[in-house]
Design an enzyme around this catalytic site. Sequence first.
Site, PDB file in Angstrom:
ATOM      1  N   ARG A 255      -0.122  -0.576  22.095  1.00  0.00           N
ATOM      2  CA  ARG A 255       0.884  -1.235  22.930  1.00  0.00           C
ATOM      3  C   ARG A 255       2.069  -0.290  23.127  1.00  0.00           C
ATOM      4  O   ARG A 255       2.504  -0.080  24.256  1.00  0.00           O
ATOM      5  CB  ARG A 255       1.308  -2.528  22.204  1.00  0.00           C
ATOM      6  CG  ARG A 255       2.011  -3.538  23.032  1.00  0.00           C
ATOM      7  CD  ARG A 255       2.064  -4.856  22.307  1.00  0.00           C
ATOM      8  NE  ARG A 255       2.547  -4.748  20.918  1.00  0.00           N
ATOM      9  CZ  ARG A 255       2.691  -5.758  20.089  1.00  0.00           C
ATOM     10  NH1 ARG A 255       2.384  -6.985  20.481  1.00  0.00           N
ATOM     11  NH2 ARG A 255       3.118  -5.578  18.862  1.00  0.00           N
TER      12      ARG A 255
ATOM     13  N   GLU B 299      -8.113  12.882  -1.604  1.00  0.00           N
ATOM     14  CA  GLU B 299      -7.871  13.453  -0.289  1.00  0.00           C
ATOM     15  C   GLU B 299      -7.847  12.353   0.781  1.00  0.00           C
ATOM     16  O   GLU B 299      -7.024  12.360   1.699  1.00  0.00           O
ATOM     17  CB  GLU B 299      -8.953  14.504   0.021  1.00  0.00           C
ATOM     18  CG  GLU B 299      -8.777  15.224   1.341  1.00  0.00           C
ATOM     19  CD  GLU B 299      -7.385  15.825   1.533  1.00  0.00           C
ATOM     20  OE1 GLU B 299      -6.747  16.217   0.538  1.00  0.00           O
ATOM     21  OE2 GLU B 299      -6.927  15.885   2.692  1.00  0.00           O
TER      22      GLU B 299
ATOM     23  N   LYS C  68       3.415   5.724  19.722  1.00  0.00           N
ATOM     24  CA  LYS C  68       2.860   5.671  18.360  1.00  0.00           C
ATOM     25  C   LYS C  68       1.420   6.184  18.344  1.00  0.00           C
ATOM     26  O   LYS C  68       0.991   6.861  17.406  1.00  0.00           O
ATOM     27  CB  LYS C  68       2.901   4.238  17.822  1.00  0.00           C
ATOM     28  CG  LYS C  68       4.196   3.911  17.096  1.00  0.00           C
ATOM     29  CD  LYS C  68       4.305   2.451  16.711  1.00  0.00           C
ATOM     30  CE  LYS C  68       3.346   1.994  15.631  1.00  0.00           C
ATOM     31  NZ  LYS C  68       3.534   0.565  15.300  1.00  0.00           N
TER      32      LYS C  68
ATOM     33  N   LYS D 139       0.812  -1.226   0.000  1.00  0.00           N
ATOM     34  CA  LYS D 139       0.000   0.000   0.000  1.00  0.00           C
ATOM     35  C   LYS D 139       0.846   1.277   0.000  1.00  0.00           C
ATOM     36  O   LYS D 139       0.421   2.294  -0.538  1.00  0.00           O
ATOM     37  CB  LYS D 139      -0.957   0.009   1.206  1.00  0.00           C
ATOM     38  CG  LYS D 139      -2.082  -1.023   1.076  1.00  0.00           C
ATOM     39  CD  LYS D 139      -3.075  -0.920   2.229  1.00  0.00           C
ATOM     40  CE  LYS D 139      -4.090  -2.047   2.155  1.00  0.00           C
ATOM     41  NZ  LYS D 139      -5.110  -1.956   3.210  1.00  0.00           N
TER      42      LYS D 139
ATOM     43  N   ASP E 286     -10.621   1.951   2.329  1.00  0.00           N
ATOM     44  CA  ASP E 286     -10.745   1.164   3.560  1.00  0.00           C
ATOM     45  C   ASP E 286     -11.596   1.881   4.620  1.00  0.00           C
ATOM     46  O   ASP E 286     -12.482   1.284   5.235  1.00  0.00           O
ATOM     47  CB  ASP E 286      -9.362   0.870   4.158  1.00  0.00           C
ATOM     48  CG  ASP E 286      -8.606  -0.180   3.369  1.00  0.00           C
ATOM     49  OD1 ASP E 286      -9.255  -1.050   2.761  1.00  0.00           O
ATOM     50  OD2 ASP E 286      -7.364  -0.135   3.367  1.00  0.00           O
TER      51      ASP E 286
ATOM     52  N   GLY F  57      -0.944   1.010  10.144  1.00  0.00           N
ATOM     53  CA  GLY F  57      -1.580   1.464   8.912  1.00  0.00           C
ATOM     54  C   GLY F  57      -3.095   1.331   8.941  1.00  0.00           C
ATOM     55  O   GLY F  57      -3.810   2.214   8.443  1.00  0.00           O
TER      56      GLY F  57
HETATM   57  P1  ATR Z   1      -1.434  -2.767   9.980  1.00  0.00           P
HETATM   58  O1  ATR Z   1      -1.044  -2.197   8.655  1.00  0.00           O
HETATM   59  O2  ATR Z   1      -2.284  -3.997   9.903  1.00  0.00           O
HETATM   60  O3  ATR Z   1      -2.024  -1.741  10.888  1.00  0.00           O
HETATM   61  P2  ATR Z   1       1.051  -2.537  11.389  1.00  0.00           P
HETATM   62  O4  ATR Z   1       1.256  -1.189  10.794  1.00  0.00           O
HETATM   63  O5  ATR Z   1       2.196  -3.495  11.460  1.00  0.00           O
HETATM   64  O6  ATR Z   1      -0.085  -3.325  10.630  1.00  0.00           O
HETATM   65  O7  ATR Z   1       0.442  -2.335  12.846  1.00  0.00           O
HETATM   66  C1  ATR Z   1       0.082  -3.407  13.660  1.00  0.00           C
HETATM   67  C2  ATR Z   1      -0.642  -2.868  14.877  1.00  0.00           C
HETATM   68  O8  ATR Z   1      -1.107  -3.953  15.677  1.00  0.00           O
HETATM   69  C3  ATR Z   1       0.215  -2.016  15.799  1.00  0.00           C
HETATM   70  O9  ATR Z   1      -0.596  -1.032  16.392  1.00  0.00           O
HETATM   71  C4  ATR Z   1       0.703  -3.044  16.842  1.00  0.00           C
HETATM   72  O10 ATR Z   1       1.072  -2.482  18.079  1.00  0.00           O
HETATM   73  P3  ATR Z   1       2.567  -1.876  18.276  1.00  0.00           P
HETATM   74  O11 ATR Z   1       2.637  -0.640  17.432  1.00  0.00           O
HETATM   75  O12 ATR Z   1       2.630  -1.534  19.737  1.00  0.00           O
HETATM   76  O13 ATR Z   1       3.517  -2.953  17.860  1.00  0.00           O
HETATM   77  C5  ATR Z   1      -0.563  -3.841  16.992  1.00  0.00           C
HETATM   78  N1  ATR Z   1      -0.404  -5.203  17.537  1.00  0.00           N
HETATM   79  C6  ATR Z   1       0.045  -6.312  16.908  1.00  0.00           C
HETATM   80  N2  ATR Z   1       0.001  -7.387  17.719  1.00  0.00           N
HETATM   81  C7  ATR Z   1      -0.492  -6.954  18.904  1.00  0.00           C
HETATM   82  C8  ATR Z   1      -0.792  -7.585  20.160  1.00  0.00           C
HETATM   83  N3  ATR Z   1      -0.584  -8.897  20.349  1.00  0.00           N
HETATM   84  N4  ATR Z   1      -1.311  -6.820  21.146  1.00  0.00           N
HETATM   85  C9  ATR Z   1      -1.521  -5.511  20.975  1.00  0.00           C
HETATM   86  N5  ATR Z   1      -1.259  -4.843  19.812  1.00  0.00           N
HETATM   87  C10 ATR Z   1      -0.753  -5.559  18.806  1.00  0.00           C
END
Ligand code: ATR
Length: 275
Positions: A154, A80, A158, A68, A104, A132
């Site tokens: 978490r 936009e 961020k 993406k 999305d 994302g």
């Molecule tokens: P996507 O494009 O699907 O959003 P990403 O950009 O890799 O994928 O983001 C994944 C998100 O899921 C993040 O917010 C991640 O938290 P962190 O930024 O703290 O790593 C969150 N995430 C993934 N596994 C998780 C878990 N087991 N518990 C809580 N948050 C989780």
Amino acid sequence: MAILDRYALFGHPVAHSRSPWLHARFAELTGEGLSYEARDVPPGDFDQALAEFLHGGGKGLNITVPHKLAAYAAVDELTERARRAGAVNTIAVTPGGLLGDNTDGAGLLRDLEHNLGLALHGMRILLVGAGGAARGALGPLLDAGPAELLIANRHADKARALAADFAGAGPVSGGGLEAAHGPFALVVNATSASLHDEVPALPGDAVDPGTFCYDMAYGSGPTAFMRWAADRGAAGTADGIGMLVEQAAESFALWRGVRPPTAQALAELKRQAGA
Ligand code: ATR
């Protein structure tokens, strides 16, 4: 015989994608003549695959993980909503060049408000995750006019940075999972935790009998987050199948100028998934 307009999905992996079925069904339901295939494009190969697709006369693309951002960089013009999402999931080939869009967030809103009948205006909303998927959902969620939107992640920094990016768009703040205290009318799980059968470590009071819980992920049967929410007596739960159908319909509308009826395709897809 007329040559059908060609569309495709680029992603990795794409073998289990429901998008080819959905767009074929939309084409039947609207009488539009088109072909749509899923193509597995390995990381790093997006630009090459795009060039080949355009050379072959392709009219439009859907783009999924992990391309993406590459799609965002490759287009000539952005809508936009794609600019706000910072990612492109739909490309339309236009006389002026490649138009990059992101359907999305609109798909999520349409599922929440139209299919599930939730009125987001004035709600206190918790958005879990700051990647994302969360970024793509944030603008449309704020446009719906919630009283408050808390992003919990978490890694709390961020969530705070994402909230700061959208500070001008509505009452949004960010923090850690442990600080996400209810009551919330709506909790949207935009993390990838469900893909690993995990649940974000939210406090127990994030969900109560007044909370609707929506997981942007989907699988066969309720996700781990949906099961967790149901155990806490949530008012209702849903997975992201409706969002999948609605974002596909938005893409189809951009390409063809006609919005397919989604209720029937959604019902059929749920039946296929055994939901
Ligand atoms: P996507 O494009 O699907 O959003 P990403 O950009 O890799 O994928 O983001 C994944 C998100 O899921 C993040 O917010 C991640 O938290 P962190 O930024 O703290 O790593 C969150 N995430 C993934 N596994 C998780 C878990 N087991 N518990 C809580 N948050 C989780």
